[in-house]
Design a protein around this motif. Structure first.
Motif, PDB file in Angstrom:
ATOM      1  N   GLY A  25      -6.390   5.451   5.904  1.00  0.00           N
ATOM      2  CA  GLY A  25      -6.951   4.955   4.645  1.00  0.00           C
ATOM      3  C   GLY A  25      -6.201   3.776   4.058  1.00  0.00           C
ATOM      4  N   VAL A  26      -5.167   3.300   4.746  1.00  0.00           N
ATOM      5  CA  VAL A  26      -4.379   2.160   4.256  1.00  0.00           C
ATOM      6  C   VAL A  26      -4.782   0.913   5.034  1.00  0.00           C
ATOM      7  N   LYS A  27      -5.119  -0.143   4.311  1.00  0.00           N
ATOM      8  CA  LYS A  27      -5.496  -1.387   4.974  1.00  0.00           C
ATOM      9  C   LYS A  27      -4.597  -2.514   4.472  1.00  0.00           C
ATOM     10  N   ILE A  28      -4.054  -3.285   5.406  1.00  0.00           N
ATOM     11  CA  ILE A  28      -3.212  -4.427   5.032  1.00  0.00           C
ATOM     12  C   ILE A  28      -3.766  -5.674   5.705  1.00  0.00           C
ATOM     13  N   ILE A  29      -4.039  -6.683   4.897  1.00  0.00           N
ATOM     14  CA  ILE A  29      -4.529  -7.953   5.437  1.00  0.00           C
ATOM     15  C   ILE A  29      -3.488  -9.040   5.139  1.00  0.00           C
ATOM     16  N   HIS A  30      -3.713 -10.216   5.744  1.00  0.00           N
ATOM     17  CA  HIS A  30      -2.769 -11.308   5.512  1.00  0.00           C
ATOM     18  C   HIS A  30      -3.524 -12.638   5.491  1.00  0.00           C
ATOM     19  N   TRP A  31      -2.842 -13.658   5.003  1.00  0.00           N
ATOM     20  CA  TRP A  31      -3.389 -15.011   5.048  1.00  0.00           C
ATOM     21  C   TRP A  31      -2.226 -15.997   5.103  1.00  0.00           C
ATOM     22  N   PRO A  32      -2.482 -17.174   5.698  1.00  0.00           N
ATOM     23  CA  PRO A  32      -1.380 -18.126   5.867  1.00  0.00           C
ATOM     24  C   PRO A  32      -1.000 -18.767   4.540  1.00  0.00           C
ATOM     25  N   THR A  33       0.243 -19.176   4.452  1.00  0.00           N
ATOM     26  CA  THR A  33       0.668 -19.804   3.215  1.00  0.00           C
ATOM     27  C   THR A  33       1.661 -20.922   3.503  1.00  0.00           C
ATOM     28  N   SER A  34       1.803 -21.810   2.530  1.00  0.00           N
ATOM     29  CA  SER A  34       2.601 -23.022   2.734  1.00  0.00           C
ATOM     30  C   SER A  34       4.041 -22.791   2.267  1.00  0.00           C
ATOM     31  N   HIS A  35       4.965 -22.749   3.231  1.00  0.00           N
ATOM     32  CA  HIS A  35       6.368 -22.528   2.874  1.00  0.00           C
ATOM     33  C   HIS A  35       7.289 -23.071   3.970  1.00  0.00           C
ATOM     34  N   THR A  36       7.792 -24.220   3.785  1.00  0.00           N
ATOM     35  CA  THR A  36       8.814 -24.895   4.622  1.00  0.00           C
ATOM     36  C   THR A  36       8.384 -25.186   6.063  1.00  0.00           C
TER      37      THR A  36
ATOM     38  N   ARG B 151      -6.212   1.601  -4.977  1.00  0.00           N
ATOM     39  CA  ARG B 151      -5.008   0.893  -5.463  1.00  0.00           C
ATOM     40  C   ARG B 151      -4.831  -0.367  -4.621  1.00  0.00           C
ATOM     41  N   SER B 152      -4.224  -1.376  -5.192  1.00  0.00           N
ATOM     42  CA  SER B 152      -4.071  -2.610  -4.418  1.00  0.00           C
ATOM     43  C   SER B 152      -2.864  -3.401  -4.915  1.00  0.00           C
TER      44      SER B 152
ATOM     45  N   ILE C 128      -5.213 -16.607  -4.780  1.00  0.00           N
ATOM     46  CA  ILE C 128      -6.205 -16.359  -5.835  1.00  0.00           C
ATOM     47  C   ILE C 128      -7.433 -15.678  -5.246  1.00  0.00           C
ATOM     48  N   LYS C 129      -7.843 -16.149  -4.070  1.00  0.00           N
ATOM     49  CA  LYS C 129      -9.045 -15.597  -3.426  1.00  0.00           C
ATOM     50  C   LYS C 129      -8.850 -14.134  -3.020  1.00  0.00           C
ATOM     51  N   HIS C 130      -7.699 -13.827  -2.433  1.00  0.00           N
ATOM     52  CA  HIS C 130      -7.517 -12.491  -1.845  1.00  0.00           C
ATOM     53  C   HIS C 130      -6.906 -11.478  -2.808  1.00  0.00           C
ATOM     54  N   CYS C 131      -6.477 -11.914  -3.968  1.00  0.00           N
ATOM     55  CA  CYS C 131      -5.782 -10.976  -4.864  1.00  0.00           C
ATOM     56  C   CYS C 131      -6.541 -10.742  -6.168  1.00  0.00           C
ATOM     57  N   GLN C 132      -7.847 -10.997  -6.154  1.00  0.00           N
ATOM     58  CA  GLN C 132      -8.642 -10.811  -7.368  1.00  0.00           C
ATOM     59  C   GLN C 132      -8.521  -9.385  -7.898  1.00  0.00           C
ATOM     60  N   GLY C 133      -8.043  -9.256  -9.113  1.00  0.00           N
ATOM     61  CA  GLY C 133      -8.038  -7.971  -9.812  1.00  0.00           C
ATOM     62  C   GLY C 133      -7.134  -6.901  -9.218  1.00  0.00           C
ATOM     63  N   VAL C 134      -6.157  -7.299  -8.415  1.00  0.00           N
ATOM     64  CA  VAL C 134      -5.270  -6.273  -7.830  1.00  0.00           C
ATOM     65  C   VAL C 134      -4.427  -5.604  -8.918  1.00  0.00           C
ATOM     66  N   ASP C 135      -3.905  -4.446  -8.594  1.00  0.00           N
ATOM     67  CA  ASP C 135      -3.032  -3.759  -9.556  1.00  0.00           C
ATOM     68  C   ASP C 135      -1.752  -4.557  -9.773  1.00  0.00           C
TER      69      ASP C 135
ATOM     70  N   ALA D 110      -6.303 -14.982 -10.785  1.00  0.00           N
ATOM     71  CA  ALA D 110      -6.520 -13.761  -9.990  1.00  0.00           C
ATOM     72  C   ALA D 110      -6.681 -12.519 -10.869  1.00  0.00           C
ATOM     73  N   GLN D 111      -6.195 -12.585 -12.107  1.00  0.00           N
ATOM     74  CA  GLN D 111      -6.335 -11.478 -13.065  1.00  0.00           C
ATOM     75  C   GLN D 111      -5.855 -10.124 -12.531  1.00  0.00           C
ATOM     76  N   PRO D 112      -4.583 -10.054 -12.103  1.00  0.00           N
ATOM     77  CA  PRO D 112      -4.057  -8.744 -11.694  1.00  0.00           C
ATOM     78  C   PRO D 112      -3.805  -7.880 -12.930  1.00  0.00           C
ATOM     79  N   LYS D 113      -3.572  -6.581 -12.691  1.00  0.00           N
ATOM     80  CA  LYS D 113      -3.194  -5.719 -13.831  1.00  0.00           C
ATOM     81  C   LYS D 113      -1.811  -6.116 -14.326  1.00  0.00           C
TER      82      LYS D 113
END
Ligand SMILES: [Zn+2]
Ligand SMILES: [Zn+2]
Length: 452
Positions: free
Chosen positions: A229-240, A254-255, A269-276, A322-325
């Motif tokens: 029941g646990v799902k983990i996704i990823h996306w690339p990001t700009s860092h060095t 929960r997220s 912003i796209k992948h973290c909409q409304g996360v806890d 993203a409007q997290p909690k």
């Protein structure tokens, strides 16, 4: 006789009082009821309190907490749908109160996940009595040493705390094979050849056979873990450099997101909409102040931040979109002189709940019908190796791969002073110079607590 009469009269009076009280209870006094209600709820509006600017209604402690401001590890059982997130490391330059980045995520179903394992963070796992063998899945955001330099130690000592199954290591590939996590682990195993061969004289099992899950660093939104029941996704990001990634974990509604190090990023912003919890790095961007104090050319710090990191304004912007909690800032040098400035920067855009994922041991709970709360974690100055986590009534001790003296030269061994010379008369125990078994042995679980 007189005395007896007095007692009888008293008894009658008392029973009269009881009857009167019972009658009063049956016919409650409206005034008393009002007073009672006021006593229980004074100061609290009908729904709940509304004090504060950032303590919005979903920021609340759980009724089962032992304390509101402090978290005492080992004293609270997670509810079946609760998530606990502890910052075992929270910065890039370790100091007395902060280790390299590491986040422990514990779920109410017993699962544990670690994101990054930066320098010094393992002492906090020990302080919190988190046995190494309860951690089987470690995710890396990128391969800077402030995020991964405790991995070799963890992998080497995990079997000593009962970690006899393979450790699963997750992380991105790189633009070339040599920059991927697979290459790093392969060469870390070479680096640890001496250590492994020496410890192979003890029960290790498959503890030195990590399973690497290297995923395409360019992949956006790909699932890197999907179990129980646990799902983990990823996306690339700009860092060095190419090969840095951000994660999102989902379980039972929960997220949480963990960006790792990066520049403010539209994919977050796209992948973290409304996360806890949106956990992001943040940098205090007071470059001119630091350069005055340290003599470092301001361009050094500015170039580092402006190419590779997230100032408070950037984090505030991300959270607004993203409007997290709760918006959580970590990978941060937690210094009083800069904290207010950082908060002010974040607040420029973000008006919701905000917290530092720093210094070390700050602990968050996501609980109830979508509530979040955070507290300072309490750790003793000293700590001891935790009791390994084993549930089964029987456990199998793996056989060592060789004996200690198989890998020590006889002439070197011959230089050992015979113990008879230094044990006092009658104090020499029966020495265990050889592991007594050559095969795995199954025995009743010695690590179980008597109540289990
Ligand atoms: Zn870093
Ligand atoms: Zn980094």
């Amino acid at each position: 006789m007189k005395r007896k009469a007095f007692i009888t009269a008293s008894c009658l009076a008392v029973s009269g009082l009881i009857v009167a009280t019972a009658w009063a209870q049956q016919r409650p006094d409206p005034e008393a009821l009002k007073a009672k209600e006021f006593f229980g709820t004074a100061g609290i509006p009908e729904d709940r309190w509304t004090e504060g600017e950032t303590f919005v209604p979903h920021v609340a402690p759980a009724p089962h907490f032992n304390a509101t401001l402090l978290y005492y590890p080992g004293t609270e059982e997670l509810q079946s749908d609760e998530v606990r997130v502890t910052f075992m490391g929270s910065t890039y330059y370790p100091n007395q109160s902060q280790s390299g980045m590491s986040i422990l995520v514990e779920l109410g179903n017993g699962d544990r996940f670690v994101f990054d394992l930066g320098i010094g963070s393992l002492r906090n796992y020990n302080s919190f009595s988190i046995p190494f063998n309860s951690i089987n899945h470690v995710f890396f955001s990128h391969l800077h040493m402030d995020h991964m330099s405790d991995l070799p130690y963890f992998l080497m000592f995990r079997p000593i705390q009962g970690g006899w199954t393979p450790l699963h290591i997750y992380g991105p590939s790189g633009a070339e094979k040599q920059y991927g996590i697979g290459h790093m682990v392969e060469h870390m195993m070479k680096m640890t050849a001496w250590h492994r061969d020496s410890f192979n004289a003890w029960p290790i099992g498959e503890g030195y056979d990590p399973v690497v899950h290297e995923f395409d660093y360019m992949d956006e939104g790909g699932v890197v873990y999907d179990r129980n029941g646990v799902k983990i996704i990823h996306w690339p990001t700009s860092h060095t450099k190419d090969g840095a990634t951000s994660y999102r974990l989902d379980w039972k509604g929960r997220s949480l997101c963990y960006t790792g190090d990066n520049r403010p990023n539209s994919l977050t912003i796209k992948h973290c909409q409304g996360v806890d919890m949106l956990i992001s790095e943040v940098q205090n961007a007071a470059v001119s102040l630091s350069s005055q104090a340290l003599g470092m050319p301001p361009a050094m710090a500015a170039y580092t931040i402006d190419t590779s990191h997230t100032p408070g304004y950037g984090l505030g912007y991300i959270c607004k979109k993203a409007q997290p909690k709760v918006c959580v800032a970590t990978h941060y040098s937690y210094d009083d002189i800069f904290n207010n400035e950082t908060v002010a920067q974040v607040r420029h855009h973000w008006k919701g709940a905000f917290a530092f994922g720093a210094p070390d041991l700050v602990t968050f709970n996501v609980h109830g019908d979508g509530k979040v709360w955070w507290r300072e974690g309490v750790a003793a100055e000293s700590s001891q190796t935790p009791r390994p986590a084993f549930d089964a009534p029987l456990i199998t001790f793996p056989a060592p791969r060789h004996q200690v003296y198989d890998v020590i030269n006889e002439t070197i061994e011959a230089n050992e002073i015979p113990p008879e010379k230094w044990y006092p008369e009658g104090h020499k125990p029966e020495l265990v110079r050889e592991w007594p078994l050559t095969k795995d042995i199954q025995i009743p679980n010695p690590f179980a607590r008597p109540s289990e």
